[in-house]
Design a protein around this motif. Structure first.
Motif, PDB file in Angstrom:
ATOM      1  N   UNK A  57      10.520   5.188   6.044  1.00  0.00           N
ATOM      2  CA  UNK A  57      10.223   6.568   5.659  1.00  0.00           C
ATOM      3  C   UNK A  57      11.468   7.221   5.053  1.00  0.00           C
ATOM      4  N   UNK A  58      12.649   6.858   5.540  1.00  0.00           N
ATOM      5  CA  UNK A  58      13.880   7.407   4.951  1.00  0.00           C
ATOM      6  C   UNK A  58      13.994   6.983   3.492  1.00  0.00           C
ATOM      7  N   UNK A  86       9.731   1.719  10.823  1.00  0.00           N
ATOM      8  CA  UNK A  86       9.103   2.864  10.155  1.00  0.00           C
ATOM      9  C   UNK A  86      10.119   3.946   9.787  1.00  0.00           C
ATOM     10  N   UNK A 118       7.664   3.367   3.129  1.00  0.00           N
ATOM     11  CA  UNK A 118       6.459   3.791   3.866  1.00  0.00           C
ATOM     12  C   UNK A 118       6.173   5.234   3.480  1.00  0.00           C
ATOM     13  N   UNK A 119       5.073   5.395   2.769  1.00  0.00           N
ATOM     14  CA  UNK A 119       4.766   6.712   2.213  1.00  0.00           C
ATOM     15  C   UNK A 119       3.496   7.290   2.830  1.00  0.00           C
ATOM     16  N   UNK A 120       3.244   8.561   2.552  1.00  0.00           N
ATOM     17  CA  UNK A 120       2.007   9.194   3.008  1.00  0.00           C
ATOM     18  C   UNK A 120       0.791   8.467   2.446  1.00  0.00           C
ATOM     19  N   UNK A 139      10.650  11.448   6.374  1.00  0.00           N
ATOM     20  CA  UNK A 139      11.186  11.381   5.018  1.00  0.00           C
ATOM     21  C   UNK A 139      12.103  12.565   4.734  1.00  0.00           C
ATOM     22  N   UNK A 163      -3.003   3.820  11.909  1.00  0.00           N
ATOM     23  CA  UNK A 163      -3.560   4.619  10.819  1.00  0.00           C
ATOM     24  C   UNK A 163      -5.084   4.680  10.940  1.00  0.00           C
ATOM     25  N   UNK A 201      -4.903   3.568   4.533  1.00  0.00           N
ATOM     26  CA  UNK A 201      -5.339   2.840   5.717  1.00  0.00           C
ATOM     27  C   UNK A 201      -6.131   3.677   6.700  1.00  0.00           C
ATOM     28  N   UNK A 202      -6.064   4.989   6.547  1.00  0.00           N
ATOM     29  CA  UNK A 202      -6.906   5.842   7.373  1.00  0.00           C
ATOM     30  C   UNK A 202      -8.329   5.924   6.808  1.00  0.00           C
ATOM     31  N   UNK A 212       0.384   5.291   2.121  1.00  0.00           N
ATOM     32  CA  UNK A 212       0.048   4.161   3.005  1.00  0.00           C
ATOM     33  C   UNK A 212      -0.909   4.636   4.097  1.00  0.00           C
ATOM     34  N   UNK A 213      -0.580   5.766   4.694  1.00  0.00           N
ATOM     35  CA  UNK A 213      -1.411   6.301   5.771  1.00  0.00           C
ATOM     36  C   UNK A 213      -2.781   6.696   5.228  1.00  0.00           C
ATOM     37  N   UNK A 214      -2.795   7.319   4.052  1.00  0.00           N
ATOM     38  CA  UNK A 214      -4.068   7.735   3.462  1.00  0.00           C
ATOM     39  C   UNK A 214      -4.941   6.513   3.178  1.00  0.00           C
ATOM     40  N   UNK A 221       0.837  -1.204   0.000  1.00  0.00           N
ATOM     41  CA  UNK A 221       0.000   0.000   0.000  1.00  0.00           C
ATOM     42  C   UNK A 221       0.871   1.253   0.000  1.00  0.00           C
ATOM     43  N   UNK A 230      11.761   8.985   1.435  1.00  0.00           N
ATOM     44  CA  UNK A 230      12.306  10.321   1.234  1.00  0.00           C
ATOM     45  C   UNK A 230      13.604  10.329   0.454  1.00  0.00           C
TER      46      UNK A 230
END
Lengths: 413, 413
Positions: free
Chosen positions: A319-320, A315, A400-402, B409, B319, A408-409, A404-406, A285, A323
Motif C-alpha cells: 500500500x505504501x 500489505x 496493492x491498490x483500492x 497509502x 476482500x 475482489x469484493x 484490488x479490493x474493488x 489485479x 501511495x
C-alpha cells in the motif's frame, strides 16, 4: 476481463508466428462470460511431447489432477482450456467433467484420452457443466489452424486486462526453432506456482523428460518468484509442448538434458518464462506499479527468498508503494517479521539507487524529496542487504491498490 | 486517529475505576500529532512487579530492547508511552532516546532507571527526539492521579478510531482486586505478537514470575490469535503490572503459579486479553466486519492454527468478506495453500451455521440467497473442518476494504 487496461500493459503485442505441428481454435461457449471467446483447443500433431508444473495446493482442481496423471505418458495431442469456471472443489462432478471433456477431445482429434490435457480457470466450487462445450470440440478440431495464438491468449483470460503472449526464434544445432508462450494471471498469484495458466509450445524435437527438467528448473526464477497477493490458486498450471516438427528442417532430436544444443533454447525459454511471469505481475489485479524486491547478504538463498517474499507480500509495503510513499520503515518491519536471521544494525535498504537506511538507521544522506520522486515511477526496485552472508534472491510483485479490493469484493456478483 | 469511527466500535466505554498504587498523567508533547494527548506516564508505587511479552520481530524497536532488559529485575515504577513515533530502526540515536527518557522518568518518580518501562508507537525509522517530552515528565509525575485511565487509552492511539479499555473486579482469596487494561492497535497487527501496545494493571499482590507465566500463557488465545494484515510490528508490547496494594485490604500474596487463589484472576485476565485483542481486530484499519475463523479436524492444534491463519490472512478471503460475498471457493484455496495436511474430499466449510461445502464439493442444500444474507452481518464466522484429526484453533481478523488501502497509502504524508 476488466474494462480498464493496466497502465503497465505492453505498448504493443508481438506478432505470433506459427509453431509447426500446433493448430488452434477458440470459441464462445458462454460458460460464464458473454460476448467473448472462453474456450481454447490446441491440437498437436502426433509425436508431440509434453511437460508440466502444477500448483502445490493441497486442494488442486480436477483438471490439475488429470494433467498430472496423463503427464506420465509424456505425449500430448490436445489441450483444452476454458475460462469462467475453475472446476476446482467440485468433487466427483469435477472428475466427471474432466473425463467427459477428455473423451470428447480425444475423439475430436483422433487420439487417446491419456494424450489430452485440460485447464480451467475462474470461479472455484461451482460445478462445471462440460456439456456446455464438449459438443463444440469436433468442429473446433476440424477448423483448427496454425495461426490464432493471439486469440488463444485472449480466450484464457479472466480478470486479466491484457493478453499475455511472447514468441522467440532460437538457434537449435544448425537449425532454428520457434518458441511461443501465452499466459493468464491477475489474482490468486503466489509461489508456488505463481502463474495461473501458461502454455509454451515449440517445434523443437526434445524428449519429454528433458522438457520436464527444463520447465521445472525454469520456474524457480520466473513463476515461482512472483507474487500478487500471496494467494496460491488450486489450478496453477504451466505446460510445455514440443512437436518436434523442426526435425523436418534439420533440427537434431535432444534426449539428454546436458546436450549443448539446448544452451540457447534453455536461455530463451527461461527468458520467456520470466517475461510471462512479469506480465502477470504487471497485470496484477488493480496494479499500478511493478515492484522488484532484491534481497542480498542473507545467510542463504533460501533465507533471502523468504525475506524477499515477506517484503513482497506485506500489505503495508504494497500500500505504501501504491501511495508513492518511500516508507522504508515498513521494509524494516517486513524483514523483521520474516523470521529469518537478520540483524537490525547491519541492515541497509535502497529504493532504486537511493540508499535510505544503513547500519540500523536512516541513511545520513537521505533525501525525502529525492526518494519521493523515485517512488512516482512505474517500476520500483526495493533492495535490502542483510549484511550477514552471500545468499540472494529477487522476486517481483505489484502494488496493492483500492482497485484490488474493488475487483475482489465484486468478483462473483 | 482517524475521523470516522469504526462501525464495530463499542456502543459505550466502561467507567474505569482506580487501581490502588497506579497514578496516571497524560500530556500533549506534539511529537507528531497536534491538538491531542500523545504522551502517557503511568507511575507505580514502590513494590510493583511487572511482566511483559514483546514482538518476535528480528528488528525490534529501541523501547522493546530496553523493556526486555529491565524486565529481568521484575520491578516497575513507571511506564512512559508516546504515540506518533515508534523509535524503531533508529540505531544508536534510538538507544540515546530511550536512555534519556528512562533517566528523566527515573528522576521524576524517584526510582532506578532499571524500573522504568517504555513504549513508542508510530512511524518507523524517524529519529525520536526525546527532548520533545523529557522535560514534561517532572510535572506529569507531580500531577499524576489515580483517575485518568480513559485519557491513558486515548493518549496511546495512532490510527485507532476508538480507545480500547476494559476493567474487571475479581475475587482474590477472601478479598477482591481490580484489573484494568488498555490497548491500541489498528494496523501492522499479526501474530506473534498481535497487539501493538497493551498495558494491564492490577492491585493484586502477585510475584513477577507468576505474572510472567500468566501473561505468556494468556497471549496464545488472545493477542497471538488475531491478525489484521499479517504484518508484525517492530514494537508490539504487552505488559502486566501488579502493585500489590490489595494486600492492604487482605488480599494474599501469590508466589506460586499453581495457587488456587489465582483461578478467578487467571480467568478474568484471559478474558480481558481476548477482549482487548478483539477490540483491536474490530478497529483494524478500514474494518467493517469482524471475522472469526474456526478450524477443526486438523492433524494437530498447531496445524489447525496455521490453516486458520492462512484463511484469516488471505487477501482474497478478506476482500470477499468486505464485498459480502459468500465466496467459499477462496476458503478452499486458503486451506490448500497453507501447506498443512488436508484432503479435499474430506473438507467441509460453514459460514455461520450454513454448511456450504461438504466432502469436497458444494453442499447439496446450499442456498446462495441464505448465505449472502448471512454475509451482511457485522460478525462473520467461517469454519473449516478438515476431517483428519482432533486439532482445532480459532483466530480472529477483519475484512480488507478500500479504506485499509487509503489509510496505508497516505499514512506518512
Amino acid at each position: 476481463m476488466s474494462d480498464a487496461i493496466s497502465p503497465l500493459a505492453p505498448k504493443s503485442y508481438p506478432k505470433m508466428p506459427e509453431v509447426a505441428g500446433v493448430r488452434i481454435a477458440t470459441a464462445e461457449a458462454g460458460i460464464k462470460y458473454r460476448g467473448r471467446k472462453d474456450l481454447l483447443l490446441m491440437v498437436f500433431d502426433a509425436g508431440t511431447e509434453a511437460a508440466g508444473v502444477f500448483t502445490r495446493s493441497k486442494c488442486p482442481s480436477a483438471p490439475v489432477e488429470l494433467c498430472r496423471q496423463n503427464l506420465s505418458g509424456g505425449k500430448a495431442r490436445a489441450l483444452v482450456v476454458n475460462s469462467g469456471n475453475a472446476n476446482a472443489f467440485t468433487g466427483s462432478k469435477g472428475r466427471q467433467a474432466t473425463a467427459a471433456t477428455a473423451k470428447a477431445a480425444a475423439k475430436a482429434v483422433g487420439a487417446e484420452e491419456g494424450e489430452i490435457f485440460l485447464a480451467s480457470t475462474g470461479v472455484i466450487g461451482e460445478p462445471l457443466d462440460a456439456g456446455r462445450f464438449t459438443h463444440l470440440l469436433d468442429g473446433m478440431a476440424a477448423n483448427a489452424a496454425p495461426a490464432g495464438w493471439s486469440d488463444a491468449a485472449r480466450a484464457i483470460m479472466t480478470t486479466d486486462t491484457f493478453p499475455k503472449m511472447l514468441s522467440a526464434r532460437v538457434r537449435f544445432g544448425d537449425s532454428e526453432v520457434v518458441l511461443n508462450g501465452i499466459a493468464k494471471g491477475a489474482g490468486m498469484i503466489a509461489p508456488d506456482m505463481a502463474t495461473m495458466l501458461s502454455f509454451v509450445a515449440t517445434d523443437a524435437p526434445i524428449a519429454s523428460h528433458v522438457l520436464q527438467d527444463l520447465l521445472s528448473k525454469g520456474t524457480a526464477g520466473s513463476f515461482n518468484s512472483v507474487t500478487v497477493d500471496s494467494d496460491t490458486s488450486t489450478s496453477d498450471s504451466l505446460m510445455l509442448f514440443a512437436t518436434g516438427k523442426a526435425a523436418d528442417k534439420g533440427a537434431p532430436r535432444v534426449e539428454d538434458v546436458k546436450d549443448p544444443v539446448l544452451v540457447p533454447f534453455r536461455r530463451a525459454l527461461n527468458k520467456m518464462l520470466k517475461e510471462l511471469a512479469l506480465q502477470i505481475v504487471r497485470d496484477g489485479e488493480g496494479a499500478r506499479k511493478q515492484v522488484e524486491v532484491r534481497v542480498t547478504g542473507a545467510k542463504s538463498s533460501r533465507s533471502a527468498k523468504r525475506v524477499a517474499l515477506s517484503i513482497a507480500n506485506s500489505p503495508l509495503v504494497k500500500t505504501a508503494v501504491a501511495g508513492e510513499d518511500a516508507n522504508w520503515g515498513r521494509v524494516v518491519m517486513a524483514v523483521g517479521k520474516a523470521g529469518e536471521p537478520a540483524d537490525r544494525d547491519l541492515l541497509s535498504i535502497w529504493f532504486g539507487d537511493i540508499r535510505v537506511a544503513h547500519n540500523g538507521e536512516r541513511d545520513p544522506g537521505y533525501s525525502e524529496e529525492e526518494t519521493s520522486e523515485y517512488m512516482k515511477r512505474d517500476e520500483v526496485v526495493i533492495r535490502a542487504d542483510l549484511g550477514l552472508g552471500r545468499g540472494k534472491a529477487t522476486v517481483w510483485t505489484c502494488d496493492l491498490t483500492k482497485e484490488y479490493v474493488a475487483i475482489n469484493g465484486d468478483y462473483r456478483s
